[in-house]
Motif scaffolding. Structure first.
Motif, PDB file in Angstrom:
ATOM      1  N   GLU A 138      30.212  44.204  45.858  1.00  0.00           N
ATOM      2  CA  GLU A 138      30.327  44.548  44.451  1.00  0.00           C
ATOM      3  C   GLU A 138      30.173  43.348  43.622  1.00  0.00           C
ATOM      4  O   GLU A 138      29.420  43.341  42.552  1.00  0.00           O
ATOM      5  N   ALA A 139      30.973  42.183  43.877  1.00  0.00           N
ATOM      6  CA  ALA A 139      30.946  41.058  43.045  1.00  0.00           C
ATOM      7  C   ALA A 139      29.666  40.318  43.048  1.00  0.00           C
ATOM      8  O   ALA A 139      29.358  39.783  42.153  1.00  0.00           O
ATOM      9  N   LEU A 140      29.205  40.159  44.385  1.00  0.00           N
ATOM     10  CA  LEU A 140      27.702  39.474  44.499  1.00  0.00           C
ATOM     11  C   LEU A 140      26.653  40.174  43.760  1.00  0.00           C
ATOM     12  O   LEU A 140      26.034  39.678  43.269  1.00  0.00           O
ATOM     13  N   GLU A 141      26.740  41.681  43.990  1.00  0.00           N
ATOM     14  CA  GLU A 141      25.705  42.621  43.336  1.00  0.00           C
ATOM     15  C   GLU A 141      25.814  42.341  41.665  1.00  0.00           C
ATOM     16  O   GLU A 141      24.663  42.164  40.815  1.00  0.00           O
ATOM     17  N   TYR A 142      26.997  42.238  41.023  1.00  0.00           N
ATOM     18  CA  TYR A 142      27.324  42.074  39.616  1.00  0.00           C
ATOM     19  C   TYR A 142      26.613  40.620  39.305  1.00  0.00           C
ATOM     20  O   TYR A 142      25.899  40.629  38.152  1.00  0.00           O
ATOM     21  N   ILE A 143      27.076  39.579  39.883  1.00  0.00           N
ATOM     22  CA  ILE A 143      26.371  38.318  39.532  1.00  0.00           C
ATOM     23  C   ILE A 143      24.957  38.243  39.520  1.00  0.00           C
ATOM     24  O   ILE A 143      24.201  37.992  38.598  1.00  0.00           O
ATOM     25  N   PRO A 566      22.051  28.002  26.130  1.00  0.00           N
ATOM     26  CA  PRO A 566      22.726  28.527  27.524  1.00  0.00           C
ATOM     27  C   PRO A 566      23.221  30.015  27.500  1.00  0.00           C
ATOM     28  O   PRO A 566      23.742  30.234  26.404  1.00  0.00           O
ATOM     29  N   ARG A 567      23.259  30.548  28.602  1.00  0.00           N
ATOM     30  CA  ARG A 567      23.621  32.094  28.474  1.00  0.00           C
ATOM     31  C   ARG A 567      24.495  32.449  29.723  1.00  0.00           C
ATOM     32  O   ARG A 567      25.224  33.523  29.667  1.00  0.00           O
ATOM     33  N   GLY A 568      24.642  31.705  30.441  1.00  0.00           N
ATOM     34  CA  GLY A 568      25.668  31.539  31.666  1.00  0.00           C
ATOM     35  C   GLY A 568      26.159  30.458  32.273  1.00  0.00           C
ATOM     36  O   GLY A 568      25.161  29.281  32.009  1.00  0.00           O
ATOM     37  N   ILE A 569      27.279  30.533  32.899  1.00  0.00           N
ATOM     38  CA  ILE A 569      27.649  29.187  33.607  1.00  0.00           C
ATOM     39  C   ILE A 569      28.337  29.614  34.743  1.00  0.00           C
ATOM     40  O   ILE A 569      28.997  30.602  34.868  1.00  0.00           O
ATOM     41  N   PHE A 570      28.154  28.739  36.009  1.00  0.00           N
ATOM     42  CA  PHE A 570      28.879  28.837  37.016  1.00  0.00           C
ATOM     43  C   PHE A 570      29.833  27.744  37.156  1.00  0.00           C
ATOM     44  O   PHE A 570      29.251  26.640  36.866  1.00  0.00           O
ATOM     45  N   ILE A 571      31.089  28.056  37.441  1.00  0.00           N
ATOM     46  CA  ILE A 571      32.173  26.625  37.560  1.00  0.00           C
ATOM     47  C   ILE A 571      32.995  26.824  38.942  1.00  0.00           C
ATOM     48  O   ILE A 571      33.220  27.906  39.321  1.00  0.00           O
ATOM     49  N   TRP A 572      32.883  25.808  39.609  1.00  0.00           N
ATOM     50  CA  TRP A 572      33.617  25.803  40.941  1.00  0.00           C
ATOM     51  C   TRP A 572      33.977  24.491  41.217  1.00  0.00           C
ATOM     52  O   TRP A 572      33.325  23.579  40.797  1.00  0.00           O
ATOM     53  N   ARG A 573      35.326  24.377  42.139  1.00  0.00           N
ATOM     54  CA  ARG A 573      35.881  23.250  42.147  1.00  0.00           C
ATOM     55  C   ARG A 573      36.139  22.300  41.045  1.00  0.00           C
ATOM     56  O   ARG A 573      36.387  21.165  40.954  1.00  0.00           O
ATOM     57  N   LEU A 596      27.794  33.634  25.609  1.00  0.00           N
ATOM     58  CA  LEU A 596      27.598  33.655  27.196  1.00  0.00           C
ATOM     59  C   LEU A 596      27.801  35.141  27.655  1.00  0.00           C
ATOM     60  O   LEU A 596      28.676  35.714  27.744  1.00  0.00           O
ATOM     61  N   ASP A 597      26.491  35.507  28.357  1.00  0.00           N
ATOM     62  CA  ASP A 597      26.597  36.599  28.790  1.00  0.00           C
ATOM     63  C   ASP A 597      27.170  36.596  30.640  1.00  0.00           C
ATOM     64  O   ASP A 597      27.587  37.705  30.718  1.00  0.00           O
ATOM     65  N   LEU A 598      27.303  35.458  31.066  1.00  0.00           N
ATOM     66  CA  LEU A 598      27.769  35.568  32.405  1.00  0.00           C
ATOM     67  C   LEU A 598      28.640  34.180  32.672  1.00  0.00           C
ATOM     68  O   LEU A 598      27.959  33.148  32.396  1.00  0.00           O
ATOM     69  N   VAL A 599      29.947  34.542  33.124  1.00  0.00           N
ATOM     70  CA  VAL A 599      30.775  33.313  33.493  1.00  0.00           C
ATOM     71  C   VAL A 599      31.423  33.571  34.897  1.00  0.00           C
ATOM     72  O   VAL A 599      31.948  34.750  35.001  1.00  0.00           O
ATOM     73  N   VAL A 600      31.143  32.612  35.690  1.00  0.00           N
ATOM     74  CA  VAL A 600      31.534  32.861  37.188  1.00  0.00           C
ATOM     75  C   VAL A 600      32.358  31.740  37.501  1.00  0.00           C
ATOM     76  O   VAL A 600      32.082  30.608  37.205  1.00  0.00           O
ATOM     77  N   ALA A 601      33.449  31.973  37.947  1.00  0.00           N
ATOM     78  CA  ALA A 601      34.461  31.050  38.646  1.00  0.00           C
ATOM     79  C   ALA A 601      34.832  31.096  39.850  1.00  0.00           C
ATOM     80  O   ALA A 601      35.025  32.322  40.420  1.00  0.00           O
ATOM     81  N   ILE A 602      34.852  30.227  40.725  1.00  0.00           N
ATOM     82  CA  ILE A 602      35.184  30.165  42.236  1.00  0.00           C
ATOM     83  C   ILE A 602      36.144  29.158  42.321  1.00  0.00           C
ATOM     84  O   ILE A 602      36.322  28.041  42.053  1.00  0.00           O
ATOM     85  N   ALA A 613      36.610  33.939  32.945  1.00  0.00           N
ATOM     86  CA  ALA A 613      35.457  34.291  33.541  1.00  0.00           C
ATOM     87  C   ALA A 613      35.093  35.677  33.718  1.00  0.00           C
ATOM     88  O   ALA A 613      36.159  36.625  33.285  1.00  0.00           O
ATOM     89  N   ASP A 614      33.899  36.239  34.116  1.00  0.00           N
ATOM     90  CA  ASP A 614      33.558  37.653  34.190  1.00  0.00           C
ATOM     91  C   ASP A 614      33.915  38.140  35.471  1.00  0.00           C
ATOM     92  O   ASP A 614      34.207  39.127  35.902  1.00  0.00           O
ATOM     93  N   VAL A 615      33.861  37.005  36.416  1.00  0.00           N
ATOM     94  CA  VAL A 615      34.010  37.264  37.860  1.00  0.00           C
ATOM     95  C   VAL A 615      34.637  36.004  38.330  1.00  0.00           C
ATOM     96  O   VAL A 615      34.247  35.014  38.207  1.00  0.00           O
ATOM     97  N   VAL A 616      35.685  36.371  39.205  1.00  0.00           N
ATOM     98  CA  VAL A 616      36.523  35.140  39.954  1.00  0.00           C
ATOM     99  C   VAL A 616      36.319  35.526  41.384  1.00  0.00           C
ATOM    100  O   VAL A 616      36.608  36.781  41.904  1.00  0.00           O
ATOM    101  N   LEU A 617      35.763  34.594  42.299  1.00  0.00           N
ATOM    102  CA  LEU A 617      35.597  34.576  43.585  1.00  0.00           C
ATOM    103  C   LEU A 617      36.678  33.940  44.300  1.00  0.00           C
ATOM    104  O   LEU A 617      36.895  32.507  43.953  1.00  0.00           O
ATOM    105  N   PRO A 618      37.309  34.299  45.191  1.00  0.00           N
ATOM    106  CA  PRO A 618      38.380  33.414  45.897  1.00  0.00           C
ATOM    107  C   PRO A 618      37.722  32.383  47.032  1.00  0.00           C
ATOM    108  O   PRO A 618      37.231  32.677  47.723  1.00  0.00           O
ATOM    109  N   ALA A 619      38.109  31.213  46.660  1.00  0.00           N
ATOM    110  CA  ALA A 619      37.754  30.140  47.403  1.00  0.00           C
ATOM    111  C   ALA A 619      38.513  29.674  48.503  1.00  0.00           C
ATOM    112  O   ALA A 619      40.063  29.973  48.283  1.00  0.00           O
ATOM    113  N   ALA A 620      38.189  29.305  49.678  1.00  0.00           N
ATOM    114  CA  ALA A 620      39.185  28.719  50.660  1.00  0.00           C
ATOM    115  C   ALA A 620      39.705  27.348  50.069  1.00  0.00           C
ATOM    116  O   ALA A 620      39.163  26.597  49.386  1.00  0.00           O
TER     117      ALA A 620
END
Length: 1011
Positions: A138-143, A566-573, A596-602, A613-620
Motif C-alpha cells: 500500500e505504501a509503495l502504491e501510494y508513493i 519542486p512538488r515532492g521530495i524524498f529524504i533518506w539517511r 509540496l504534494d509528496l514528502v517521503v521519509a525513509i 512526511a506523507d509516508v514514512v518507510l522503516p529502514a534497516a
C-alpha cells in the motif's frame, strides 16, 4: 536435616537461607552451589551464538569497527573491534582503540520505542505525528501513484532527492541516487556545502574539494593549532592522537570561542571574538612576514605570491596582455635576473608541468612593483601578489588593529607567530567553529596562508586539515554506478534559497529574464520582499543580484529552474527539515500540501523530517544490512554486515528503492496498456526520453550490460547490495596499488592482501580482485592499497617532492594519488589557474567585493525588533549526538537534561535576570524557540550555544534552525576562470566539491526569560 538441592537452588533458595539464618547447616553447605547457579544465570545474559565484525555508521567521521554478539537472532551486546592492525603492518595498533558512547548506545535504536517498525501513512496535518499503519504494498502504491502524477503534470524535475554522506553507507545512498537519475528527478541535492562543512577556501586555493591528512599523522606534528574544532567531544575516537602527540612533545594551541573538552588538552587556549578568525590569522601572517619568519624558497616555488597583477584591472598579467594571440591562461612573474616579465611554467594554459624554476631558467622576484608595456603600447603598473599582500597586512593587520578586532592581546598574537616559526612541522585542525560562517572562505584562505608561509603544506605532520563531515567519497565507483555525470545534481543552498526562501517561481520568469529585469531597474524586490539590485553600493541587494547572475550564467545548477518549482521530495539517511537553514521558510513549505504534494521519509526512527512526511518507510539499521563504509579520518575500507535480520517490517534502503522501481514500472506499463499514458517523459534538460516502463529493468541492470560479471545471476546484474558493492569497488582506483610502489614496499601489505594483489597483477582480473577484497574486508578493515606504501597519508606531498602543479600535477595526474578518488575540481587539466596554491583570485566577483586576497570581513548581523541582536548563536556538534542521530536516545539523554538547552555565560544571564534551569526564549526577527537555560562559565560573553540538531519536538516551541536565514555567499557561486572555452576550470560546480555553503554561525539572537 536433609534437603534436596533441586528444592533449594533457585529463586526460593535465598529466601530459605534467610529464613533458616546465616549459621544454619543449609546455608553453610549450599551457599556455594546457589552462588554458582546465580553466576550461571548472569553469564546467560552474555552467551552468544556468533560474533560479526561490522562498523558504526553514525556520520561522525570516525567509522569505528565494532563486534556484534548475537544469540538467537537477537543482538545482545557490542564492543569495539580493535582490529585495525589485522591487515595493516604499517600503522599497526595506531588506530586502537576506536569507539565512543554514541556508538555503544546505538543498539537501543534497534529494539527501543523510537524505532519506526512498519510503513506509515499520514492521516493528520504534517508535523502532527498522526499516522496509520500500512502494508508495504500500500505504501509503495501510494508513493508511485503520486510520483507519476507529478511527472505527468510537471515533469520529473519537480521531484527532489536528498540523502547526505554516502560514504557511511555507499549502497544505501546509491540505490536512491540511481533511481532518481533514471527518473530524471532533481538531485541528488548536495550536502557537504549545504551543511557548511565544505571549507570553501580549499577549492579556491587548491582546486580541490577538501584535503586532509589521516589522523595518525597528527603524531608527526610539532605544533597543532586546533582552530574552531572540538575533537575531544565530536571526534572522540581520534582525540587520543592529540594526547599522544603531547606525550611526544607536540605543543597544542586551541583557538575556540568556548572553553570545551579540546581546550583542556591545549598548552595555550585563545578565545577570540566570534567570527574574527580571519583577522587573527592575518595578524599572525603579518608578524611572520615582518620578522622574516617565512620559508621564501617554498613560497616562491609552491604559491602564486610571485605572480604579477595589473593594478588598473586587478587581473593577473596574462600573455594575451603582452602578445597578439597570446593565451589568457598563461601568466607572468618578474625575473629579477633578466629584469623583465616571463611566463611561469605549469599554469592552466602552460604545458610545462613543473614548478621547478631552475629547470626553466627563471629567478622570480617575490617583491616587485613596476611598469610593463602592453601589446597596444600602453604602460600599466604591476605588482606581485606578495607585494600587494604585504601592503594590505601592514595597513590593516598590525598587532594593535588585530587586538581591536579579535580581543586577543598583541603578545598572544605574536606568541602564536613565534611558535609557528620555531616548531616545524605544524598543522591546523579546523572545524565548524570557523567554517560555518558567511565568510568561511576568507577564514580558510587566511589559515592556509599561514601554513604556506611556513612551508607546512605537503609535508607529514603539517597542513591545513578540516574534518567536519564524513564527506569523502574515496570510491570512484559510486558516481559511476549512479551515473552522476548524467544526473541533475544541484547545490542545496541555492535550491532552498531559490524555491523555499525567495520563491522565485512566483515571478514567472527565467533566470535570464530575472537578471534583465534587475539590470533595467524593473525588478527591485524579490517575492519574499528582500531588495535586489545591480548597484554595488547596496551590498545586500547587490549580493543577491550576483547570485542570480551566477545562476543565469549556469555556473551553479538549480532544478527545476524558475518559473517551475519542486512538488515532492524524498529524504533518506538524513534529516532535511531539522537541519535546514531558513527553517522558518522550510517549515512553511513542508506544512503546506499545496506547495509540496509528496514528502517521503525513509528512516529507522521518527525524525523531524519523518514527522512532516506523507509516508514514512522503516529502514534497516547498520546492524541489519550489508554495505560499505569509508571516512576521511583514516584510509580503510570497511564492510557493514547484517548481524541480525531487520526486525519488524524494516528493509535495507536499497531494497526499498528496488521495490519502488518495480512498482513504478508496473504502474507505467499498466497505464500504457490501458491507453492512459505512454509511460514516457521527455527530459528537455538532458534531451532524452525517460521510459518508466523500463525503469526497474534499468535499475537492476537486467541485461547485464553495466556489470557483466554478474550477468545471468539472479534477476539482474545489480539487483542486490552485494552486487552493487562489488561494482563500486571494481571501478574505484583507490583499491588498486601502483605496481611499482607495491613491489618497492611489498612488506607494507598483509600476507592476505599480497596474495590478492599479486594475483591481480598477474592476471589483471579486476572483478576477481574486487570480490576477494570484499570477502577479506568482512574479516577486518583493509587499508587502501593505493595509499598503503606511503602512510601516513598527507595530501600534496607528491606535488612538493616532485615540484608538480597544484593540485593534480597537470599531465602527470594519472601518477598522483589525488587522482584516484573524486576530489580534484579541474579534473581535465589537473591545475589551478596559476598551477600553484593560489591566494589571489582575479575573478570579477572577488575584485568587486574586495576579496581578491584573503581579508577579514565582519560577521553578518541579524536583527531583533529591527535592531542588531546582541548575541551570536553557536550551534556546534556536541558530545551526545551526531547531527540529530542519538538526540532521542534515552540512554544518552539520561546523561544530559533530557531536553534541549541554551548555554549562556552567567554574566550575560545575570543581565537578563536568568538563572540556571529557567525557561527562556531565544529570538530574532526570523523566529523564536523556547527551551531551558543552562549557565556555563566556559561560554564566551556575547555568545550563546545550543548543541546542533536537537529535534524539533525536543524544544518547548520552535527549534534552532527557525532562527537561521539562508545566507548564500556569491563568492562560492562562481566559475573560475569566467570565460567559456577555458582549458579547464579551477572552480566549477561539482556535487559536494564546489558550491554555495549554507552557513549559520552569523545568526544573531536575544535571550529572554519566559514569564
Amino acid at each position: 536435616m536433609k534437603l534436596g538441592l533441586s528444592g533449594l537452588v533457585g529463586a526460593a533458595g535465598y529466601g530459605l537461607i534467610k529464613a533458616l539464618g546465616e549459621g544454619a547447616y543449609v546455608h553453610e553447605h549450599l551457599r556455594p552451589a546457589i552462588d554458582a547457579r546465580g553466576e550461571d544465570f548472569y553469564r546467560g545474559f552474555f552467551t552468544y551464538d556468533s560474533v560479526i565484525r561490522t562498523t558504526c555508521a553514525g556520520n561522525c567521521t570516525q567509522a569505528c569497527g565494532w563486534r556484534a554478539y548475537v544469540r538467537g537472532g537477537v543482538l545482545i551486546k557490542t564492543e569495539p573491534a580493535a582490529d585495525y592492525d589485522r591487515f595493516d603492518p604499517v600503522a599497526k595498533k595506531a588506530y586502537l582503540p576506536r569507539g565512543c558512547m554514541r556508538g555503544a548506545s546505538y543498539p537501543r535504536y534497534i529494539y527501543g520505542p523510537m524505532r519506526v517498525k512498519t510503513p506509515l501513512i499520514r492521516v493528520g496535518p504534517r508535523g502532527s505525528g498522526q499516522f496509520r499503519r500500512a502494508s508495504w504494498d500500500e505504501a509503495l502504491e501510494y508513493i508511485a501513484e503520486r510520483l507519476l502524477k507529478i511527472i505527468r503534470e510537471d515533469g520529473a524535475e519537480a521531484i527532489a532527492l536528498f540523502c547526505p554522506i554516502p560514504s557511511y553507507n555507499y549502497v544505501s545512498a546509491a540505490g536512491g541516487y540511481r533511481l532518481g537519475n533514471l527518473l530524471g528527478a532533481t538531485g541528488p541535492l548536495s550536502f557537504y556545502d549545504w551543511y557548511c562543512d565544505l571549507p570553501a577556501g580549499e577549492p579556491q586555493t587548491w582546486g580541490v574539494q577538501t584535503e586532509e591528512c589521516e589522523e595518525w599523522d597528527w603524531l608527526n606534528a610539532r605544533l597543532i593549532i586546533v582552530w574552531g574544532a572540538n575533537p575531544a567531544e565530536s571526534r572522540i575516537a581520534a582525540a587520543h592522537f592529540l594526547t599522544e602527540a603531547k606525550y611526544r612533545g607536540t605543543k597544542i594551541i586551541a583557538i575556540l570561542t568556548d572553553y570545551n573538552g579540546s581546550a583542556k588538552l591545549a598548552d595555550i587556549a585563545v578565545s577570540p571574538k566570534p567570527g574574527t578568525d580571519a583577522a587573527l590569522a592575518l595578524g599572525i601572517a603579518r608578524e611572520l612576514i615582518a620578522r622574516g619568519w617565512y620559508n621564501e624558497d617554498y613560497v616562491v616555488t609552491f604559491t602564486d605570491l610571485p605572480f604579477l597583477v595589473r593594478q588598473d584591472t586587478g587581473q593577473f598579467l596574462r600573455e594575451s596582455d603582452l602578445r597578439e594571440g597570446g593565451s589568457p591562461y598563461k601568466l607572468y612573474v618578474w625575473d629579477k635576473l633578466q629584469e623583465k616579465p616571463v611566463l611561469a611554467p605549469g599554469t592552466l594554459g602552460d604545458d610545462r608541468d613543473t614548478l621547478d624554476w631552475q629547470t626553466v631558467g627563471i629567478t622570480p622576484a617575490l617583491e616587485f612593483a613596476g611598469e610593463v608595456l602592453l601589446r597596444d603600447g600602453q604602460k600599466v603598473s604591476v605588482k606581485t601578489v606578495w607585494t600587494m599582500l604585504r601592503e594590505i597586512l601592514d595597513r590593516d593587520y598590525t598587532l594593535e588593529k588585530v587586538t581591536a578586532i579579535t580581543g586577543i592581546h598583541p603578545e598572544v598574537v605574536a606568541l602564536i607567530a613565534r611558535e609557528l616559526h620555531e616548531r616545524h612541522p605544524a598543522m591546523i585542525i579546523e572545524g565548524g567553529g570557523c567554517n560555518h560562517w558567511y565568510h568561511n572562505d576568507l577564514n580558510n584562505r587566511a589559515m592556509i596562508l599561514l601554513m604556506a608561509l611556513t612551508g607546512n603544506v605537503g609535508v607529514n605532520g603539517g597542513g591545513f586539515h578540516q574534518y567536519t563531515g564524513q564527506y569523502r567519497v574515496w570510491l570512484k565507483g559510486l558516481p559511476q554506478y549512479i551515473k552522476l555525470a548524467e544526473s541533475k545534481a544541484c547545490n542545496t543552498t541555492l535550491f532552498v534559497w531559490t524555491h523555499f526562501d525567495k520563491q522565485l517561481w512566483r515571478l514567472g520568469m527565467t533566470w535570464e529574464e530575472i537578471c534583465h529585469a534587475i539590470e533595467t531597474g524593473q525588478l527591485k524586490k524579490l517575492p519574499d520582499g528582500s531588495p535586489v539590485g545591480a548597484d554595488p553600493n547596496q551590498p545586500f541587494a547587490y549580493r543577491q543580484y550576483l547570485l542570480l547572475k551566477a545562476l543565469a550564467k549556469g555556473w551553479m545548477p538549480v532544478f527545476p529552474a524558475p518559473p517551475k518549482r519542486p512538488r515532492g521530495i524524498f529524504i533518506w539517511r538524513g534529516n532535511f527539515v531539522n537541519n535546514a537553514k531558513g527553517g522558518y521558510r522550510v517549515l512553511e513549505w513542508f506544512k503546506d500540501e499545496k506547495k509540496l504534494d509528496l514528502v517521503v521519509a525513509i528512516d529507522f526512527r521518527m525524525s523531524t523530517s519523518a514527522l512532516f512526511a506523507d509516508v514514512v518507510l522503516p529502514a534497516a539499521t547498520w546492524y541489519e544490512k550489508f554495505d560499505l563504509e569509508t571516512t576521511p579520518l583514516h584510509p580503510y575500507l570497511q564492510v557493514q554486515q547484517p548481524c541480525i535480520r531487520p526486525p519488524f517490517e524494516a528493509k535495507h534502503d536499497f531494497e526499498i528503492f528496488r521495490l519502488l522501481a518495480k512498482k513504478i514500472q508496473d504502474k507505467a506499463r499498466a497505464m500504457r496498456a490501458m491507453g492512459v499514458w505512454e509511460g514516457q517523459w521527455y527530459d528537455a534538460t538532458r534531451k532524452v526520453y525517460r521510459d518508466y516502463t523500463q525503469i526497474y529493468d534499468l535499475f537492476i541492470d537486467r541485461a547485464g550490460k553495466e556489470h557483466p560479471f554478474f550477468a545471468g545471476q539472479g534477476e539482474g546484474a545489480l539487483d542486490t547490495p552485494e552486487k552493487v558493492a562489488h561494482f563500486i569497488l571494481r571501478h574505484s582506483p583507490i583499491i588498486f596499488p601502483d605496481p611499482q610502489r607495491y613491489r618497492e614496499k611489498r612488506e607494507a601489505f598483509a600476507p592476505e592482501l599480497r596474495k590478492l594483489i599479486e594475483a591481480y597483477l598477474e592476471n589483471k582480473d579486476a572483478d576477481a580482485y574486487a570480490a576477494g577484497l570484499l570477502k577479506l574486508a568482512k574479516e577486518g578493515p583493509i587499508p587502501f592499497p593505493a595509499l598503503q606504501p606511503d602512510r601516513p597519508h598527507n595530501p600534496f606531498r607528491e606535488n612538493v617532492v616532485r615540484k608538480l602543479p597544484w593540485p593534480a600535477g597537470g599531465k602527470y595526474a594519472p601518477e598522483l594519488t589525488i587522482s584516484k578518488y573524486p576530489c580534484v575540481i579541474p579534473v581535465k587539466a589537473g591545475k589551478t589557474l596559476t598551477g600553484r596554491q593560489q591566494f589571489y583570485l582575479d575573478h570579477s566577483y572577488f575584485i568587486a567585493l574586495g576579496e581578491a586576497l584573503p581579508v577579514y570581513k565582519p560577521p553578518e548581523v541579524d536583527t531583533f525588533k529591527g535592531k542588531p541582536a546582541p548575541l551570536k548563536l553557536n550551534t556546534p556538534h556536541g558530545r551526545w549526538r551526531t547531527h540529530s542521530t542519538f538526540s532521542d536516545n534515552d540512554i544518552l539523554l539520561y546523561l544530559q537534561r533530557f531536553e534541549a538547552t541554551v548555554l549562556i555565560n552567567p554574566l550575560d544571564a545575570k543581565e537578563r535576570g536568568i538563572t540556571d534551569g529557567d525557561v527562556v526564549e531565544v529570538i530574532n526577527d526570523y523566529g523564536r524557540l523556547i527551551c531551558r537555560a543552562k549557565l556555563v562559565p566556559g561560554i564566551r560573553r556575547g555568545e550563546v550555544r545550543i548543541d546542533h540538531a536537537w529535534e524539533w519536538y525536543q524544544y518547548r516551541d520552535g527549534y534552532f534552525n527557525i532562527l537561521t536565514p539562508v545566507r548564500p555567499n556569491p563568492t562560492t557561486a562562481v566559475r573560475y576562470p569566467e570565460a567559456d572555452g577555458a582549458p579547464d576550470y579551477h572552480l566549477k560546480f561539482g556535487w559536494n566539491l564546489w558550491g554555495v555553503c549554507g552557513n549559520e554561525c552569523d545568526t544573531s539572537v536575544e535571550v529572554r526569560k519566559v514569564k
